[in-house]
Motif scaffolding. Structure first.
Motif, PDB file in Angstrom:
ATOM      1  N   LEU A 177      -6.995 -14.540 -41.511  1.00  0.00           N
ATOM      2  CA  LEU A 177      -7.071 -13.078 -41.435  1.00  0.00           C
ATOM      3  C   LEU A 177      -5.982 -12.476 -42.311  1.00  0.00           C
ATOM      4  O   LEU A 177      -4.891 -13.044 -42.406  1.00  0.00           O
ATOM      5  N   PRO A 178      -6.210 -11.341 -42.963  1.00  0.00           N
ATOM      6  CA  PRO A 178      -7.384 -10.477 -42.907  1.00  0.00           C
ATOM      7  C   PRO A 178      -8.427 -10.779 -43.988  1.00  0.00           C
ATOM      8  O   PRO A 178      -9.334  -9.986 -44.200  1.00  0.00           O
ATOM      9  N   PHE A 179      -8.292 -11.938 -44.657  1.00  0.00           N
ATOM     10  CA  PHE A 179      -9.183 -12.243 -45.778  1.00  0.00           C
ATOM     11  C   PHE A 179     -10.483 -12.893 -45.323  1.00  0.00           C
ATOM     12  O   PHE A 179     -11.414 -13.031 -46.101  1.00  0.00           O
ATOM     13  N   SER A 180     -10.546 -13.321 -44.073  1.00  0.00           N
ATOM     14  CA  SER A 180     -11.784 -13.839 -43.507  1.00  0.00           C
ATOM     15  C   SER A 180     -12.479 -12.719 -42.727  1.00  0.00           C
ATOM     16  O   SER A 180     -12.001 -11.579 -42.684  1.00  0.00           O
ATOM     17  N   GLU A 181     -13.584 -13.051 -42.094  1.00  0.00           N
ATOM     18  CA  GLU A 181     -14.337 -12.044 -41.343  1.00  0.00           C
ATOM     19  C   GLU A 181     -13.462 -11.427 -40.249  1.00  0.00           C
ATOM     20  O   GLU A 181     -12.858 -12.146 -39.459  1.00  0.00           O
ATOM     21  N   THR A 209       1.047  -8.616 -38.857  1.00  0.00           N
ATOM     22  CA  THR A 209      -0.212  -9.276 -38.529  1.00  0.00           C
ATOM     23  C   THR A 209      -0.908  -8.671 -37.314  1.00  0.00           C
ATOM     24  O   THR A 209      -2.117  -8.877 -37.145  1.00  0.00           O
ATOM     25  N   THR A 210      -0.190  -7.939 -36.488  1.00  0.00           N
ATOM     26  CA  THR A 210      -0.843  -7.294 -35.344  1.00  0.00           C
ATOM     27  C   THR A 210      -1.903  -6.297 -35.793  1.00  0.00           C
ATOM     28  O   THR A 210      -2.785  -5.943 -35.006  1.00  0.00           O
ATOM     29  N   ASN A 211      -1.840  -5.859 -37.047  1.00  0.00           N
ATOM     30  CA  ASN A 211      -2.871  -4.952 -37.555  1.00  0.00           C
ATOM     31  C   ASN A 211      -4.245  -5.607 -37.577  1.00  0.00           C
ATOM     32  O   ASN A 211      -5.267  -4.923 -37.498  1.00  0.00           O
ATOM     33  N   PHE A 212      -4.281  -6.958 -37.694  1.00  0.00           N
ATOM     34  CA  PHE A 212      -5.587  -7.615 -37.728  1.00  0.00           C
ATOM     35  C   PHE A 212      -5.809  -8.617 -36.597  1.00  0.00           C
ATOM     36  O   PHE A 212      -6.918  -9.109 -36.437  1.00  0.00           O
ATOM     37  N   THR A 213      -4.780  -8.925 -35.798  1.00  0.00           N
ATOM     38  CA  THR A 213      -4.999  -9.764 -34.611  1.00  0.00           C
ATOM     39  C   THR A 213      -4.981  -8.963 -33.326  1.00  0.00           C
ATOM     40  O   THR A 213      -5.431  -9.441 -32.289  1.00  0.00           O
ATOM     41  N   GLY A 214      -4.472  -7.720 -33.385  1.00  0.00           N
ATOM     42  CA  GLY A 214      -4.112  -7.032 -32.156  1.00  0.00           C
ATOM     43  C   GLY A 214      -2.766  -7.546 -31.672  1.00  0.00           C
ATOM     44  O   GLY A 214      -2.157  -8.444 -32.274  1.00  0.00           O
ATOM     45  N   ASP A 215      -2.280  -6.991 -30.580  1.00  0.00           N
ATOM     46  CA  ASP A 215      -0.985  -7.390 -30.030  1.00  0.00           C
ATOM     47  C   ASP A 215      -1.186  -8.650 -29.182  1.00  0.00           C
ATOM     48  O   ASP A 215      -1.649  -8.576 -28.043  1.00  0.00           O
ATOM     49  N   ILE A 216      -0.830  -9.796 -29.735  1.00  0.00           N
ATOM     50  CA  ILE A 216      -1.014 -11.063 -29.026  1.00  0.00           C
ATOM     51  C   ILE A 216       0.275 -11.516 -28.348  1.00  0.00           C
ATOM     52  O   ILE A 216       0.451 -12.693 -28.019  1.00  0.00           O
ATOM     53  N   GLY A 217       1.193 -10.573 -28.120  1.00  0.00           N
ATOM     54  CA  GLY A 217       2.382 -10.856 -27.340  1.00  0.00           C
ATOM     55  C   GLY A 217       3.252 -11.929 -27.954  1.00  0.00           C
ATOM     56  O   GLY A 217       3.494 -11.954 -29.158  1.00  0.00           O
ATOM     57  N   CYS A 218       3.715 -12.861 -27.117  1.00  0.00           N
ATOM     58  CA  CYS A 218       4.667 -13.858 -27.590  1.00  0.00           C
ATOM     59  C   CYS A 218       4.049 -14.826 -28.593  1.00  0.00           C
ATOM     60  O   CYS A 218       4.767 -15.494 -29.332  1.00  0.00           O
TER      61      CYS A 218
END
Length: 312
Positions: A24-28, A259-268
């Motif tokens: 991410l963000p280069f994949s779907e 990276t939270t822009n494309f994973t969301g907030d994944i915490g730790c």
């Protein structure tokens, strides 16, 4: 210390395609859509997981990585396991370890297994421990897991979720990740490693100090990539207020990744995700030069590392 990353497995929400997720963000892209109280919100959550207790939900997330499967675990067997967990009190940590051990006892077998309840900065504390350890395999397994599922109600009540009516707010998510790190002669070189603890009111000054160390250690080179926190606006404001300490080590071509822009907030899990994401980019030769990673947990813990790539 030079690190080689191997055998990564990753789940974000219902998505378990590691190659897609680590590119991410280069994949779907992920689909940021979740039903909260019959309302569509911007979030990435898995279906059919425990909704009773957070630690039970985390066990379910780890099961999505198939860590309970002997065939899968054979890849990691016989190595120390470093658990990278959210910020936990002593009582919470004791309870979580008890539950995790009950469901995944083989992940606690090695005598050098360690627990790092330092949020996203856990990775830096784990690196420091790995650096100081001496064991035959020179290899450790890192497992990180976190979920913001149980934060949804509070985020909704305080209007901090992005909905059709509200265009700004948090992007809560959940993730589990396992990878094997091997100390090697080629791979990602950790050139500077710093950790610190501070109160929220001291956070800007502490980040300034970390950036000053990075500035001095990197001289005269520039940072081509900077992985910086993006999930919490207060933390973002604090590193922005400290950013001038990197003057002379950055220019208009320096790339900032949040990276939270494309994973969301994944915490730790974001600390380990950022590291493996950067390693993957170096390995694919899509980035070069020096890199910096700053991780700030919601309370107390901060970590910073700078990297360069070492070829065979």
């Amino acid at each position: 210390m030079i690190i080689d990353v191997q055998h990564t497995r990753l789940s974000i929400g219902d998505n378990t395609d590691t190659e897609r997720l680590i590119n991410l963000p280069f994949s779907e892209p992920l689909e940021f859509s979740y039903q909260q109280n019959s309302q569509n919100v911007v979030a990435v959550m898995a279906a059919n997981l425990s909704t009773e207790r957070k630690v039970d939900r985390l066990v379910d997330l780890l099961f999505k990585l198939k860590l309970q499967d002997d065939t899968v675990w054979k890849t990691y067997q016989g190595k120390p396991v470093f658990w990278l967990l959210p910020n936990l009190s002593a009582n919470e940590l004791q309870h979580w370890v008890s539950v995790l051990h009950q469901h995944l006892p083989h992940c606690f077998e090695h005598p050098l297994t360690r627990i790092f309840p330092n949020g996203s900065a856990s990775l830096m504390f784990a690196f420091k421990t790995l650096e100081a350890m001496s064991f035959d395999s020179q290899s450790v397994v890192l497992i990180s897991v976190d979920s913001l599922f149980f934060d949804l109600a509070e985020l909704s009540a305080t209007d901090n979720l992005i909905t059709e009516e509200q265009g700004a707010g948090s992007r809560p998510a959940e993730a589990a990740m396992v990878t094997n790190l091997r100390v090697n002669t080629t791979g990602l070189s950790i050139d500077l490693l710093s950790q610190n603890n501070c109160s929220l009111v001291q956070q800007t000054q502490t980040i300034q100090s970390l950036f000053q160390q990075a500035n001095k250690a990197c001289e005269p080179e520039l940072f081509n990539q900077l992985y910086l926190p993006g999930a919490n606006q207060t933390v973002t404001d604090n590193w922005l207020n400290a950013y001038e300490q990197l003057a002379g080590r950055i220019d208009s071509d320096s790339d900032i990744s949040q990276t939270t822009n494309f994973t969301g907030d994944i915490g730790c899990v974001s600390g380990l995700y950022n590291f493996v994401h950067l390693f993957n980019r170096y390995e694919q030769q899509t980035v070069t030069g020096k890199s910096l990673q700053l991780e700030v947990s919601q309370t107390l813990h901060l970590g910073l590392a700078t990297y360069s790539w070492i070829e065979a």
